[in-house]
Design a protein around this motif. Structure first.
Motif, PDB file in Angstrom:
ATOM      1  N   VAL A  91       0.869  -1.176   0.000  1.00 11.10           N
ATOM      2  CA  VAL A  91       0.000   0.000   0.000  1.00 11.10           C
ATOM      3  C   VAL A  91       0.903   1.223   0.000  1.00 11.10           C
ATOM      4  O   VAL A  91       1.759   1.371   0.876  1.00 11.10           O
ATOM      5  N   ILE A  92       0.742   2.071  -0.994  1.00 13.56           N
ATOM      6  CA  ILE A  92       1.522   3.302  -1.083  1.00 13.56           C
ATOM      7  C   ILE A  92       0.773   4.403  -0.345  1.00 13.56           C
ATOM      8  O   ILE A  92      -0.403   4.655  -0.608  1.00 13.56           O
ATOM      9  N   ALA A 111      -1.508  -2.861  -3.866  1.00 19.72           N
ATOM     10  CA  ALA A 111      -2.887  -3.133  -3.462  1.00 19.72           C
ATOM     11  C   ALA A 111      -3.683  -1.865  -3.196  1.00 19.72           C
ATOM     12  O   ALA A 111      -4.909  -1.906  -3.135  1.00 19.72           O
ATOM     13  N   GLY A 112      -2.995  -0.742  -3.029  1.00 19.61           N
ATOM     14  CA  GLY A 112      -3.705   0.503  -2.773  1.00 19.61           C
ATOM     15  C   GLY A 112      -2.770   1.692  -2.834  1.00 19.61           C
ATOM     16  O   GLY A 112      -1.570   1.568  -2.583  1.00 19.61           O
ATOM     17  N   GLU A 184     -12.040   0.581  -3.994  1.00 13.63           N
ATOM     18  CA  GLU A 184     -10.593   0.792  -4.051  1.00 13.63           C
ATOM     19  C   GLU A 184     -10.101   1.760  -2.978  1.00 13.63           C
ATOM     20  O   GLU A 184      -9.054   1.549  -2.366  1.00 13.63           O
ATOM     21  N   LEU A 185     -10.877   2.844  -2.740  1.00 13.63           N
ATOM     22  CA  LEU A 185     -10.410   3.910  -1.853  1.00 13.63           C
ATOM     23  C   LEU A 185     -11.304   4.142  -0.636  1.00 13.63           C
ATOM     24  O   LEU A 185     -10.902   4.834   0.297  1.00 13.63           O
ATOM     25  N   GLY A 186     -12.511   3.604  -0.668  1.00 14.04           N
ATOM     26  CA  GLY A 186     -13.416   3.807   0.453  1.00 14.04           C
ATOM     27  C   GLY A 186     -14.169   5.124   0.413  1.00 14.04           C
ATOM     28  O   GLY A 186     -14.894   5.461   1.355  1.00 14.04           O
ATOM     29  N   ILE A 187     -14.008   5.895  -0.661  1.00 11.57           N
ATOM     30  CA  ILE A 187     -14.704   7.175  -0.817  1.00 11.57           C
ATOM     31  C   ILE A 187     -15.205   7.300  -2.252  1.00 11.57           C
ATOM     32  O   ILE A 187     -14.814   6.527  -3.128  1.00 11.57           O
ATOM     33  N   THR A 188     -16.056   8.293  -2.504  1.00 11.75           N
ATOM     34  CA  THR A 188     -16.597   8.502  -3.845  1.00 11.75           C
ATOM     35  C   THR A 188     -15.640   9.354  -4.685  1.00 11.75           C
ATOM     36  O   THR A 188     -14.762  10.034  -4.140  1.00 11.75           O
TER      37      THR A 188
END
Length: 249
Positions: A91-92, A111-112, A184-188
């Motif tokens: 994860v970066i 992975a992220g 992918e990010l947990g946000i819109t």
């Protein structure tokens, strides 16, 4: 490797290697890892991380990109070239403003990608937890589309772009784009745009003497009052107060 994780005793928590050259950030991220009940190892640059990886095989690497001696990109190349490390998820978590070419380099095995200042501590914890628990995620092809969308946002954030325009640029529906961003990010996408604009505004407030109105326009806000309200909601202070005391960044 997966079998070894299943057979690991409960007394041996998963291990996360945190790689960052900033001592304060390194300590903060190590404490976040420990909040998840995992064991944190730390390295101050890519070379130090490689030395540690000769003796340990972490379950996850939390990686900064801008570091001396060996930066995150160089470390990624080495990790992917070595059979012993190429399957370790990464994860970066970086303060670097990633370009399209940067995102292209952060493909295989990543992975992220979480921008520093774009995600709360809880959101960061949730992303790390999801990777460590190996929850089902979007396909690598769809993940690449999300990163193309991120690159488009980074290039056009100062323009009045919409969710539909972003989706059209990468060839998917707006609703599917939102679903992919959430996974992918947990946000819109629109939350990502808003936070990215505020992050760029913080940089301008710290590094230039432009007026608040000029900063607002430069990061994509046509209305100064709207910019100030959004900045206050995201940062907990007004742009004027932040300029006097730039506590984030």
């Amino acid at each position: 490797q997966e079998l070894a994780q299943l057979l690991r005793p409960a007394s041996h928590p998963q291990t996360v290697l945190v790689v960052d050259d900033d001592p304060g950030v390194l300590d903060l991220h190590a404490r976040l890892v420990e909040q998840l009940g995992r064991h944190a190892l730390t390295a101050r640059n890519g070379r130090e991380a490689l030395t540690m990886l000769e003796h340990v095989h972490p379950d996850l690497i939390l990686l900064d990109l801008n570091m001396p001696e060996m930066d995150g990109f160089a470390l990624l190349d080495v990790l992917r070239a070595r059979e012993s490390t190429r399957d370790i998820p990464i994860v970066i978590l970086t303060g670097r403003l990633l370009s399209d070419s940067d995102l292209e380099r952060c493909t295989r095995g990543v992975a992220g990608i979480l921008g520093k200042g774009l995600f709360s501590a809880q959101e960061t914890l949730d992303r790390l937890q999801a990777v460590l628990e190996r929850r089902a995620s979007i396909s690598s092809a769809t993940r690449q589309l999300v990163r193309r969308a991120m690159a488009f946002i980074h290039a056009h954030f100062a323009e009045p772009i919409t969710r539909e325009e972003i989706a059209a640029q990468i060839g998917m529906s707006a609703d599917y784009l939102t679903d992919c961003f959430r996974q992918e990010l947990g946000i819109t996408p629109m939350t990502y745009i808003r936070r990215y604009r505020i992050r760029r505004a913080c940089e301008l407030l710290r590094s230039t003497d432009q007026s608040i109105t000029q900063v607002a326009v430069e990061v994509g806000f046509a209305d100064t009052a709207h910019f100030t309200r959004t900045f206050l909601r995201e940062m907990g202070m007004t742009p004027k107060a932040y300029r006097k005391n730039p506590t984030w960044g």
